[in-house]
Design a protein around this motif. Structure first.
Motif, short mmCIF file in Angstrom:
data_model
loop_
_atom_site.label_atom_id
_atom_site.label_comp_id
_atom_site.label_asym_id
_atom_site.label_seq_id
_atom_site.Cartn_x
_atom_site.Cartn_y
_atom_site.Cartn_z
N THR A 1 -4.37 2.17 -9.65
CA THR A 1 -4.04 1.54 -8.36
C THR A 1 -2.55 1.69 -8.11
OG1 THR A 1 -5.80 -0.06 -8.67
CG2 THR A 1 -4.06 -0.69 -7.14
N ALA B 1 -2.79 -3.20 -1.86
CA ALA B 1 -2.43 -2.06 -2.71
C ALA B 1 -3.39 -0.93 -2.37
CB ALA B 1 -2.55 -2.45 -4.18
N PHE C 1 0.94 0.53 -6.22
CA PHE C 1 1.71 -0.49 -5.51
C PHE C 1 3.06 0.16 -5.18
CE2 PHE C 1 -1.13 -2.69 -8.38
CZ PHE C 1 -1.56 -3.81 -7.69
N ARG D 1 0.83 -1.21 0.00
CA ARG D 1 0.00 0.00 0.00
C ARG D 1 0.86 1.26 0.00
NH1 ARG D 1 -3.31 -0.79 5.22
NH2 ARG D 1 -1.31 -1.71 5.73
N CYS E 1 -7.02 -8.14 -5.27
CA CYS E 1 -5.64 -8.36 -4.81
C CYS E 1 -5.64 -8.73 -3.32
CB CYS E 1 -4.78 -7.12 -5.03
SG CYS E 1 -4.42 -6.77 -6.75
N VAL F 1 -8.20 -3.55 -6.20
CA VAL F 1 -7.62 -3.62 -4.85
C VAL F 1 -8.27 -4.74 -4.04
CG1 VAL F 1 -7.44 -2.38 -2.64
CG2 VAL F 1 -6.86 -1.21 -4.76
#
Ligand code: TLP
Length: 342
Positions: free
Chosen positions: A316, A308, A318, A7, A301, A298
């Protein structure tokens, strides 16, 4: 299955050396200027960015906002990129804390305004107009994808501002990522500006803290504003000591950049996902071609053990950092592939 947390580079945990340094730190009351560890950190930080002085602050946001307040008068305008952290992500701090008006401009892919944009955005003081009090720049540029802005661009914008008698602040939350990526000393990126903030708590891995640096007189006034904003700390050596260790680990940022490049490359190969090669440790994946929102991406994932952050509707972020190794990134790639095929 442990989640792989991409994140932000703010999520790192302090190393054993940092914990030991905190335990063993010599401390005193920093509001009286008596904490030897904070004093040492401020000395080392100033040296690292080539300024006369530096001030330890609790966060990057506070460092930026102290800079805005210190450079400006109530009612001034501040020129900044419309995607800058100071404008977008600091709760309207310039208006709330300093009574100044932001003039956001679109710096585009250059990430900092051109000299022409600076001159165009400048407002001369008159009976009806407030006058421009500050130009704020950002390097690396977070929202535009961790872009490492080259020194010439910073210098050109700063020169235009100085020609109009306007000081320049640099939000260098990830300044050392820029320096490592561009292979220049950090001081080359800060030489054209009047103040710089950089974070110890991001890629450098410290648990807490940022630094605001500049000339002696600026830092003296900034110290008063820090007190006003509630950032005067007492035995802060406990958190400054890991910050000193963090300053020793600048070179390892190159690993985060290599890991980000690997990740971007793999994401870009996925159908309907665009992830341009990053300059530094921030990878931005655009899933609009796939008809997938960032929030959906997100969530998918997360279900597969990769964390993320949604930047906007289809982008998004990362972020690679010290607590994710090459093999963690390889594992994250596998998990993201699985997430998208399920
Ligand atoms: N950014 C955070 C979030 O607020 C987005 C992150 O995870 O990246 N300038 C820049 C360019 C930043 O990215 C950040 C933090 C700050 C300033 C503020 O630093 P902190 O979080 O220490 O107040």
């Amino acid at each position: 299955m442990d989640a792989i947390d991409l994140r932000s580079d703010t999520v790192t945990r302090p190393t054993e050396r940092m914990r030991e340094a905190a335990r063993d730190a010599e401390v005193g009351d920093d509001v009286y200027g008596e904490d030897p560890t904070v004093n040492e950190l401020e000395r080392r930080a100033a040296e690292a960015v080539g300024t006369e002085a530096a001030l330890y602050v609790p966060s990057g946001t506070m460092g930026n906002q102290i800079a805005v307040r210190t450079h400006t008068e109530r009612g001034d305008e501040v020129i900044l990129d419309r995607e800058s952290h100071v404008y977008r992500w600091e709760l309207g701090g310039p208006a709330q804390l300093s009574g100044v008006q932001s003039r956001p401009i679109d710096a585009g892919e250059r990430c900092v305004p051109t000299p022409e944009q600076v001159r165009e955005a400048h407002v001369p003081e008159s009976l009806h107009r407030p006058g421009t009090g500050l130009l704020a720049l950002e390097n690396t540029h977070n929202y535009r994808g961790g872009v490492a802005v080259p020194p010439e661009r910073i210098a050109a914008a700063a020169e235009a501002a100085h020609g109009l008698d306007v000081p320049v602040h640099l939000d260098g939350a990830r300044l050392f990522n820029a320096a490592v990526a561009l292979d220049v000393p950090a001081s080359e990126l800060t030489a054209p500006v009047d103040s710089v903030m950089f974070c110890l708590s991001k890629g450098l891995g410290a648990p807490v803290g940022s630094v605001l640096a500049g000339p002696e007189a600026f830092v003296e006034e900034a110290r008063r504003v820090r007190k006003l904003f509630g950032g005067g700390m007492r035995q802060a050596g406990l958190i400054a000591a890991p910050g000193l260790k963090a300053l020793d680990s600048v070179d390892r940022l190159a690993e985060d950049h290599d890991n980000a490049a690997l990740l971007a490359d793999a994401l870009d190969e996925l159908a309907g996902v665009r992830a341009p090669e990053p300059d530094t440790n921030v990878v931005v994946a655009d899933t609009s071609e796939r008809g997938l929102t960032a929030e959906e991406f997100v969530a998918a994932c997360e279900d597969d053990g990769v964390r993320a952050g949604a930047f906007d509707e289809h982008r998004t972020r990362f972020c690679t950092h010290r607590d994710v190794s090459r093999s963690d990134v390889e594992e994250a790639i596998e998990r993201i592939r699985d997430a998208l095929t399920e």
